[in-house]
Design a protein around this motif. Structure first.
Motif, PDB file in Angstrom:
ATOM      1  N   THR A  55       0.829  -1.205   0.000  1.00 31.81           N
ATOM      2  CA  THR A  55       0.000   0.000   0.000  1.00 31.81           C
ATOM      3  C   THR A  55       0.867   1.260   0.000  1.00 31.81           C
ATOM      4  N   PHE A  56       2.003   1.190   0.674  1.00 31.75           N
ATOM      5  CA  PHE A  56       2.902   2.339   0.738  1.00 31.75           C
ATOM      6  C   PHE A  56       3.966   2.316  -0.353  1.00 31.75           C
ATOM      7  N   GLY A  57       3.810   1.437  -1.342  1.00 33.90           N
ATOM      8  CA  GLY A  57       4.678   1.465  -2.508  1.00 33.90           C
ATOM      9  C   GLY A  57       5.857   0.511  -2.481  1.00 33.90           C
ATOM     10  N   GLU A  58       5.960  -0.344  -1.488  1.00 33.52           N
ATOM     11  CA  GLU A  58       7.076  -1.294  -1.417  1.00 33.52           C
ATOM     12  C   GLU A  58       6.850  -2.435  -2.410  1.00 33.52           C
ATOM     13  N   VAL A  59       7.881  -2.784  -3.139  1.00 31.50           N
ATOM     14  CA  VAL A  59       7.817  -3.897  -4.073  1.00 31.50           C
ATOM     15  C   VAL A  59       8.755  -4.986  -3.562  1.00 31.50           C
ATOM     16  N   LEU A  60       8.190  -6.145  -3.237  1.00 31.06           N
ATOM     17  CA  LEU A  60       8.977  -7.271  -2.746  1.00 31.06           C
ATOM     18  C   LEU A  60       8.980  -8.367  -3.806  1.00 31.06           C
ATOM     19  N   SER A  61      10.156  -8.844  -4.131  1.00 36.86           N
ATOM     20  CA  SER A  61      10.248  -9.900  -5.143  1.00 36.86           C
ATOM     21  C   SER A  61       9.764 -11.226  -4.568  1.00 36.86           C
ATOM     22  N   ASN A  62       9.368 -12.117  -5.464  1.00 36.47           N
ATOM     23  CA  ASN A  62       8.936 -13.449  -5.053  1.00 36.47           C
ATOM     24  C   ASN A  62      10.058 -14.170  -4.309  1.00 36.47           C
ATOM     25  N   GLU A  63      11.292 -14.017  -4.797  1.00 34.89           N
ATOM     26  CA  GLU A  63      12.443 -14.661  -4.146  1.00 34.89           C
ATOM     27  C   GLU A  63      12.599 -14.174  -2.707  1.00 34.89           C
ATOM     28  N   ARG A  64      12.440 -12.873  -2.488  1.00 34.42           N
ATOM     29  CA  ARG A  64      12.563 -12.302  -1.139  1.00 34.42           C
ATOM     30  C   ARG A  64      11.473 -12.841  -0.222  1.00 34.42           C
ATOM     31  N   LEU A  73      10.203 -19.393   9.922  1.00 38.25           N
ATOM     32  CA  LEU A  73       9.346 -20.423  10.502  1.00 38.25           C
ATOM     33  C   LEU A  73       9.926 -20.942  11.804  1.00 38.25           C
ATOM     34  N   SER A  74       9.094 -21.603  12.597  1.00 38.91           N
ATOM     35  CA  SER A  74       9.550 -22.155  13.868  1.00 38.91           C
ATOM     36  C   SER A  74      10.488 -23.333  13.636  1.00 38.91           C
ATOM     37  N   LYS A  75      11.153 -23.727  14.693  1.00 35.63           N
ATOM     38  CA  LYS A  75      12.170 -24.786  14.634  1.00 35.63           C
ATOM     39  C   LYS A  75      11.591 -26.101  14.097  1.00 35.63           C
ATOM     40  N   MET A  76      10.336 -26.340  14.335  1.00 39.09           N
ATOM     41  CA  MET A  76       9.678 -27.562  13.896  1.00 39.09           C
ATOM     42  C   MET A  76       9.753 -27.736  12.369  1.00 39.09           C
ATOM     43  N   TYR A  77       9.799 -26.622  11.644  1.00 35.17           N
ATOM     44  CA  TYR A  77       9.800 -26.656  10.179  1.00 35.17           C
ATOM     45  C   TYR A  77      11.208 -26.669   9.574  1.00 35.17           C
ATOM     46  N   ASP A  78      12.242 -26.653  10.390  1.00 39.06           N
ATOM     47  CA  ASP A  78      13.612 -26.622   9.871  1.00 39.06           C
ATOM     48  C   ASP A  78      13.920 -27.740   8.874  1.00 39.06           C
ATOM     49  N   PRO A  79      13.543 -28.990   9.165  1.00 38.32           N
ATOM     50  CA  PRO A  79      13.874 -30.053   8.197  1.00 38.32           C
ATOM     51  C   PRO A  79      13.250 -29.838   6.814  1.00 38.32           C
ATOM     52  N   ILE A  80      12.003 -29.440   6.763  1.00 35.84           N
ATOM     53  CA  ILE A  80      11.350 -29.250   5.470  1.00 35.84           C
ATOM     54  C   ILE A  80      11.918 -28.015   4.766  1.00 35.84           C
ATOM     55  N   CYS A  81      12.309 -26.985   5.521  1.00 37.61           N
ATOM     56  CA  CYS A  81      12.930 -25.802   4.916  1.00 37.61           C
ATOM     57  C   CYS A  81      14.268 -26.164   4.283  1.00 37.61           C
ATOM     58  N   LEU A  82      15.034 -26.998   4.968  1.00 38.68           N
ATOM     59  CA  LEU A  82      16.316 -27.437   4.406  1.00 38.68           C
ATOM     60  C   LEU A  82      16.118 -28.214   3.112  1.00 38.68           C
ATOM     61  N   VAL A  83      15.109 -29.050   3.071  1.00 42.62           N
ATOM     62  CA  VAL A  83      14.825 -29.813   1.856  1.00 42.62           C
ATOM     63  C   VAL A  83      14.446 -28.865   0.716  1.00 42.62           C
ATOM     64  N   ILE A  84      13.594 -27.898   1.000  1.00 45.74           N
ATOM     65  CA  ILE A  84      13.184 -26.939  -0.039  1.00 45.74           C
ATOM     66  C   ILE A  84      14.392 -26.152  -0.539  1.00 45.74           C
ATOM     67  N   GLU A  85      15.216 -25.665   0.387  1.00 50.04           N
ATOM     68  CA  GLU A  85      16.385 -24.868   0.000  1.00 50.04           C
ATOM     69  C   GLU A  85      17.387 -25.676  -0.818  1.00 50.04           C
ATOM     70  N   ASN A  86      17.514 -26.972  -0.512  1.00 47.69           N
ATOM     71  CA  ASN A  86      18.516 -27.796  -1.203  1.00 47.69           C
ATOM     72  C   ASN A  86      18.012 -28.446  -2.485  1.00 47.69           C
ATOM     73  N   THR A  87      16.712 -28.510  -2.672  1.00 47.19           N
ATOM     74  CA  THR A  87      16.191 -29.177  -3.866  1.00 47.19           C
ATOM     75  C   THR A  87      15.521 -28.226  -4.853  1.00 47.19           C
ATOM     76  N   LYS A  88      15.188 -27.050  -4.425  1.00 46.23           N
ATOM     77  CA  LYS A  88      14.501 -26.087  -5.296  1.00 46.23           C
ATOM     78  C   LYS A  88      15.360 -24.843  -5.472  1.00 46.23           C
ATOM     79  N   SER A  89      15.168 -24.189  -6.570  1.00 49.40           N
ATOM     80  CA  SER A  89      15.839 -22.919  -6.803  1.00 49.40           C
ATOM     81  C   SER A  89      14.969 -21.806  -6.223  1.00 49.40           C
ATOM     82  N   LEU A  90      15.496 -21.080  -5.248  1.00 51.57           N
ATOM     83  CA  LEU A  90      14.717 -20.028  -4.605  1.00 51.57           C
ATOM     84  C   LEU A  90      14.398 -18.883  -5.564  1.00 51.57           C
TER      85      LEU A  90
END
Length: 179
Positions: A55-64, A73-90
């Motif tokens: 609303t105030f004009g900030e543009v955030l990229s999808n990657e950001r 995310l909370s610590k509980m999601y760390d394993p799935i975040c690591l998998v996403i980061e290592n298998t997908k291109s951010l």
């Protein structure tokens, strides 16, 4: 003229908008998922903040946005975040894809929590044959149940006492009503 008046009232001048946007950026940077917060509640909070920034004009990229979700995310999601980061291109993965993966993981967490609770209580049964069937209970006193584990004996050493029962002066049990 009315539009300019409303625009000035709700958006302020350039300096006011700049200060508001700076505060929203700071809030965006420090936002984290709380330890026991559901994923959908966190994503709703984050989305509301992102919409205010837009609303105030900030543009955030999808990657950001993807990076923000994965690191906050909370610590509980760390394993799935690591998998996403290592298998997908951010740079190329869409935010809605990441959210779909995280929601499916949350459903798996909930499924395992329900299963473990059911398993914990499945080994117990109520055994009422030790009750005195002729006794009557008044007020809020409930019948006493003896919990026993299937294929296991309880080694409590003493008989459980009824909650709310007290010895009266004439030696008989009476029930005490607590408010």
């Amino acid at each position: 003229m009315a539009w300019n008046l409303l625009h000035g009232e709700y958006h302020g001048g350039d300096q006011v908008r700049s200060v508001k946007l700076q505060n929203l950026r700071r809030e965006f940077e420090y936002m984290r998922m709380r330890e026991n917060e559901p994923l959908t509640a966190y994503l709703t909070r984050l989305n509301e903040l992102i919409n205010q920034m837009k609303t105030f004009g900030e543009v955030l990229s999808n990657e950001r946005l993807v990076q923000k979700v994965l690191i906050s995310l909370s610590k509980m999601y760390d394993p799935i975040c690591l998998v996403i980061e290592n298998t997908k291109s951010l740079e190329t993965i869409e935010l809605h894809e990441v959210i779909a993966i995280l929601k499916s993981q949350e459903q798996r967490f909930e499924m395992h929590n329900v299963d473990s609770a059911e398993k914990a209580f499945a080994s117990f049964s109520v055994n009422e044959k030790h009750q005195n069937k002729n006794s009557t209970h008044s007020g809020s006193a409930k019948s006493q149940k003896h919990w026993q584990s299937k294929n296991k004996s309880w080694d409590s050493g003493s008989k459980p006492q009824q909650v709310g029962a007290a010895q009266s002066s004439n030696g008989q049990n009476s029930c005490i009503k607590k408010d």
